[in-house]
Scaffold this motif. Structure first.
Motif, PDB file in Angstrom:
ATOM      1  N   ILE A   1       8.931  10.300  -1.306  1.00 26.01           N
ATOM      2  CA  ILE A   1       8.813   9.078  -1.150  1.00 26.01           C
ATOM      3  C   ILE A   1       7.941   8.715  -0.132  1.00 26.01           C
ATOM      4  O   ILE A   1       7.923   9.047   0.945  1.00 26.01           O
ATOM      5  N   THR A   2       7.160   7.559  -0.504  1.00 33.97           N
ATOM      6  CA  THR A   2       6.387   6.953   0.590  1.00 33.97           C
ATOM      7  C   THR A   2       6.597   5.633   1.174  1.00 33.97           C
ATOM      8  O   THR A   2       6.838   4.875   0.236  1.00 33.97           O
TER       9      THR A   2
ATOM     10  N   ALA B   1       3.424  10.923  -4.914  1.00 37.15           N
ATOM     11  CA  ALA B   1       4.649  10.343  -4.461  1.00 37.15           C
ATOM     12  C   ALA B   1       5.364  10.149  -5.729  1.00 37.15           C
ATOM     13  O   ALA B   1       4.740   9.662  -6.880  1.00 37.15           O
ATOM     14  N   ASP B   2       6.750  10.228  -5.812  1.00 30.74           N
ATOM     15  CA  ASP B   2       7.277   9.520  -6.826  1.00 30.74           C
ATOM     16  C   ASP B   2       8.029   8.324  -6.800  1.00 30.74           C
ATOM     17  O   ASP B   2       8.026   7.620  -7.909  1.00 30.74           O
ATOM     18  N   LEU B   3       7.850   7.653  -5.592  1.00 31.59           N
ATOM     19  CA  LEU B   3       8.188   6.511  -5.425  1.00 31.59           C
ATOM     20  C   LEU B   3       7.500   5.906  -4.005  1.00 31.59           C
ATOM     21  O   LEU B   3       7.226   6.595  -3.355  1.00 31.59           O
ATOM     22  N   ASN B   4       7.151   4.433  -4.167  1.00 36.05           N
ATOM     23  CA  ASN B   4       6.495   3.812  -3.150  1.00 36.05           C
ATOM     24  C   ASN B   4       7.393   2.828  -2.776  1.00 36.05           C
ATOM     25  O   ASN B   4       7.945   1.820  -3.504  1.00 36.05           O
ATOM     26  N   LEU B   5       7.805   2.751  -1.370  1.00 36.62           N
ATOM     27  CA  LEU B   5       8.460   1.433  -0.894  1.00 36.62           C
ATOM     28  C   LEU B   5       7.492   0.852   0.408  1.00 36.62           C
ATOM     29  O   LEU B   5       6.970   1.525   1.307  1.00 36.62           O
ATOM     30  N   VAL B   6       6.935  -0.446  -0.157  1.00 37.97           N
ATOM     31  CA  VAL B   6       6.014  -1.170   0.508  1.00 37.97           C
ATOM     32  C   VAL B   6       6.626  -2.338   1.496  1.00 37.97           C
ATOM     33  O   VAL B   6       7.485  -3.069   0.866  1.00 37.97           O
ATOM     34  N   PHE B   7       6.851  -2.144   2.750  1.00 42.04           N
ATOM     35  CA  PHE B   7       7.365  -3.331   3.597  1.00 42.04           C
ATOM     36  C   PHE B   7       6.285  -4.283   4.028  1.00 42.04           C
ATOM     37  O   PHE B   7       5.635  -3.693   4.906  1.00 42.04           O
ATOM     38  N   THR B   8       6.234  -5.476   3.715  1.00 43.56           N
ATOM     39  CA  THR B   8       4.924  -5.972   3.960  1.00 43.56           C
ATOM     40  C   THR B   8       5.267  -7.613   3.461  1.00 43.56           C
ATOM     41  O   THR B   8       6.097  -8.009   2.771  1.00 43.56           O
ATOM     42  N   ASP B   9       4.513  -8.506   4.218  1.00 46.50           N
ATOM     43  CA  ASP B   9       4.705  -9.882   3.976  1.00 46.50           C
ATOM     44  C   ASP B   9       3.596 -10.309   2.864  1.00 46.50           C
ATOM     45  O   ASP B   9       3.756 -11.375   2.624  1.00 46.50           O
TER      46      ASP B   9
END
Length: 750
Positions: free
Chosen positions: A33-34, A116-124
């Motif tokens: 995970i990234t 990565a198998d999955l990306n989680l992006v925390f942004t506005d």
């Protein structure tokens, strides 16, 4: 690095499809995970507690995973892998809750092709210079708790990345996790408490037995240097000098002290046994050795309207056309000099010398020169309609005609001579003298003698907030205090610019840029503020950041002449000579068909020649006229750029004889010029000292700014030996908001 000590990032959280009906059912493991964690300034208003709860419940449903955390704003502030097992993600959590939010998100700076198998992006999703994109093919979920996020943009991008937009500002945690195919019966723990976002502070323990209390002073050629930095090399420990250049610092024997000041060469001194260290810092400019050539011979003289003067002391460009060189067949004075005057850009509608334009870019509303016949001024033509002809002059009665050009000539003749001076001497006046035998002083048309005693514009920042930062002993402490302090100055653009300049004196260019970019984050597409940021970046030597800002301005204002000129200059500054030349050639070839460059063509010509003279060997110049390779012989080139197009101010130039010339950039005195700037889109002016009088010239400025929430700034640049290998360049920023009355901007020694 300091930034790795107290920076941590937010970005896309990698999402996984888990087909689980309840917390205890068999879960599918996502092995890689990234998390991309956006730490830009606009993210400070998000609901951090809700995002932490989201991750806590997410990881509680992942048996094992390797998580790569990338925290970013204008730089990659943190990049590290963590192992998460059975819901234990404490090490990762500790990093996330200590992330400070500062600067602008540079999405293009993100690492490419991270598996990565999955990306989680925390942004506005709020973009200033570029837009978010990932090059890998992993399923991606964009998470935001910010009510002001660019939601439509985020939804579209999440869909393109085969994921979903998780809007934590509107939906519950259960609903949010359901988008990741996680169905929860119960949430993990109580909602997270609001956590203070504090950077980690680095510290250094000193060996008491080996520690000395060092004190001393830091000076330059101009005297004591206030706000010079004194740091221990390889650490973040340091101090700044007071107004008398004094400092105190505890250091160990063997440490190396680094002394720095903006515009000065850095000096390093090892700590030995002495507790008193006094340092002299020299300028960054190339020091030129003085060469004196002595000789004897007959001095050439020139009559410049007030008697014979040595040609090498005139101080300005003079062209003389004697009676023998005049056109004998001419029926009027205009025909007699036709084709014999250099530097004429055009004649008026009647082809009369009264409408001759000697300067490509007029500095007054009337573009025509001053004409004197035997020292007496004649009525001049007006640019706005009235024509005064000189056909009453008998060309056969002319002894000589002299054309005076350049800023120095303007100073001698006052504002009346700002567009050049034409002296016509008749045969009858060749030997004219006064009753006491001295030549008539025909130059004094007006009282332009400078008698004021002005103080120098201060560039030292003495605001309350800077004084508070000076009291801190390490850069980490300075930054920590700034993070708390800035809450009182959120909408004060000059605050971020001043703090950025102070931080740059500690030597951390990336951190200085991060703070400066908050102006862009707040003001977004405001060109006045963007230029302020570009000028500040140049002042700090961060030319790559300035390039990015100037490119942004060009995108926002593609029909303004200044956009292209600024871009060409910054390209040359960073070594992109081909790109700079391409812009100049496009201007010359009228490729920018919707842009009017006539108001700044004089600048463009000077700067294109400058580029070619210095970098001819690195460019394809086969199609360029040889005229562009002729040497430039300026004593000094003075350039002013300002960030607010209708900013009102006066510039005053005082020559060594204390004669002055004033150039007004006000609606009352130069309305035509301000109107032209608005129409064509430019905000610059150059002044040339050619064969100038030797000695000290003064440049004074008077601000007419009454009140402005935004910084109104003039960038004041002096070039010596312009276009030559030994060229030097000195630049400073003048904040018009803070200049009260008339003050001295600087001195030029010729």
């Amino acid at each position: 690095m300091i930034k790795q000590t107290f920076f941590l990032v937010l970005c896309f959280l990698t999402v996984i499809k888990l087909h689980s009906q309840a917390k205890n059912t068999d879960n599918t493991t996502t092995s890689a995970i990234t998390i991309y964690w956006d730490a830009s300034f606009s993210m400070k208003d998000k609901d951090l507690s809700k995002e932490i709860d989201f991750l806590a419940n997410y990881f509680n449903n992942i048996p094992t995973a390797t998580v790569q955390l990338i925290v970013f704003s204008n730089t990659i502030d943190f990049n590290k892998k963590f192992s998460v097992s059975n819901g234990n993600w404490e090490a990762l959590k500790e990093i996330l809750i200590s992330v400070p939010y500062d600067g602008v998100a540079f999405y293009n700076a993100l690492p490419k092709n991270i598996p990565a198998d999955l990306n989680l992006v925390f942004t506005d999703g709020i973009s200033v210079f570029d837009t978010f994109s990932l090059s890998n093919k992993a399923e991606t979920y964009i998470v935001s708790s910010n009510k002001n996020a660019a939601k439509s943009v985020l939804k579209k991008q999440a869909k393109q990345l085969k994921g979903a937009f998780v809007d934590l500002s509107k939906i519950t945690l259960k609903e949010a996790l359901a988008l990741l195919h996680i169905q929860l019966e119960d949430l993990v723990g109580a909602p997270a408490k609001k956590v203070a976002q504090k950077p980690r502070l680095s510290s250094r323990k000193l060996d008491a037995e080996n520690t000395l209390n060092i004190r001393g002073t830091v000076s330059g050629a101009e005297g004591y240097l206030a706000e010079a930095t004194v740091t221990i090399k390889g650490t973040d420990i340091g101090v700044v000098t007071n107004e008398k250049g004094q400092f105190r610092l505890r250091a160990k024997r063997g440490d190396i002290l680094v002394f720095g000041f903006l515009g000065k060469k850095t000096k390093e001194i090892p700590v030995q046994n002495s507790t008193q260290i006094n340092v002299l810092l020299v300028s960054n400019e190339n020091e030129l050795e003085e060469v004196i050539v002595k000789g004897e011979g007959k001095k050439e003289t020139e009559d410049v309207g007030y008697g014979e003067t040595n040609k090498d002391r005139i101080g300005y460009e003079v062209q003389t056309i004697g009676a023998k060189k005049l056109n004998k067949s001419a029926t009027d004075v205009s025909m007699s000099v036709r084709g014999r005057v250099s530097g004429v850009t055009k004649y008026g509608q009647n082809d009369d010398i009264s409408q001759m334009v000697l300067r490509a870019n007029s500095i007054l509303s009337n573009v025509f020169p001053l004409i004197l016949i035997d020292g007496t001024p004649v009525r001049r033509s007006s640019s706005v309609g009235k024509i005064e002809l000189t056909n009453f002059i008998d060309p056969n009665n002319i002894a000589k005609i002299q054309i005076l050009k350049g800023l120095a000539a303007t100073n001698r003749w006052g504002s009346e001579g700002s567009n050049g001076v034409i002296l016509i001497t008749t045969q009858a006046a060749v030997s004219g003298t006064s009753s006491n035998g001295k030549p008539y002083d025909r130059a004094r048309l007006r009282n332009n003698i400078f008698k004021e005693d002005l103080k120098l514009v201060s560039t030292t920042i003495n605001t309350k907030y800077i004084k508070e930062l000076r009291a801190k002993k390490t850069l980490s402490e300075v930054y920590h205090h700034y993070l708390n302090q800035r809450e009182n100055y959120t909408n004060d653009f000059q605050y971020f610019g001043n703090v950025s300049t102070y931080i740059s004196q500690w030597g951390d260019k990336d951190l200085a840029a991060k703070i400066l970019l908050n102006v862009v984050e707040i003001a977004k597409n405001d060109i006045q503020n963007l230029r302020y940021v570009a000028y500040k970046a140049e002042e700090q030597g961060n030319f790559l950041l300035a390039k990015k800002v100037y490119e942004k301005i060009k995108d926002l204002a593609p029909k303004e002449a200044q956009s292209y000129r600024d871009l060409a200059l910054i390209y040359q500054e960073i070594g992109l000579y081909k790109e700079a030349l391409k812009i100049y050639q496009n201007i010359k070839d009228h490729k920018y068909s919707d842009v009017n460059f006539s108001g700044i063509m004089k600048n463009i010509d000077s700067e294109m020649r400058h580029l070619l003279l210095l970098h001819k060997g690195e460019l394809d110049v086969s199609s360029i006229s040889e005229n562009y390779f002729k040497p430039l012989n300026y004593d000094a080139r003075i350039v002013f750029d300002w960030n607010k197009r209708d900013a009102e101010f006066d510039l005053q130039f005082v020559n060594p004889n204390k004669q002055f010339f004033t150039w007004s950039h006000t609606k009352g005195k130069n309305a035509m010029r301000l109107s032209e700037e608005k129409t064509q889109g430019y905000n610059t002016e150059e002044f040339l000292l050619i064969d100038a009088e030797k000695g000290e010239w003064l440049v004074n400025i008077e601000s007419k700014i009454k009140k402005s929430k935004k910084p109104v700034v003039i960038k004041y640049t002096i070039y010596r030996n312009f276009g030559k290998k030994d060229e030097t360049k000195e630049s400073k920023l003048l904040i018009l908001n803070t200049i009260k009355g008339k003050q001295m901007a600087g001195k030029i020694e010729i």
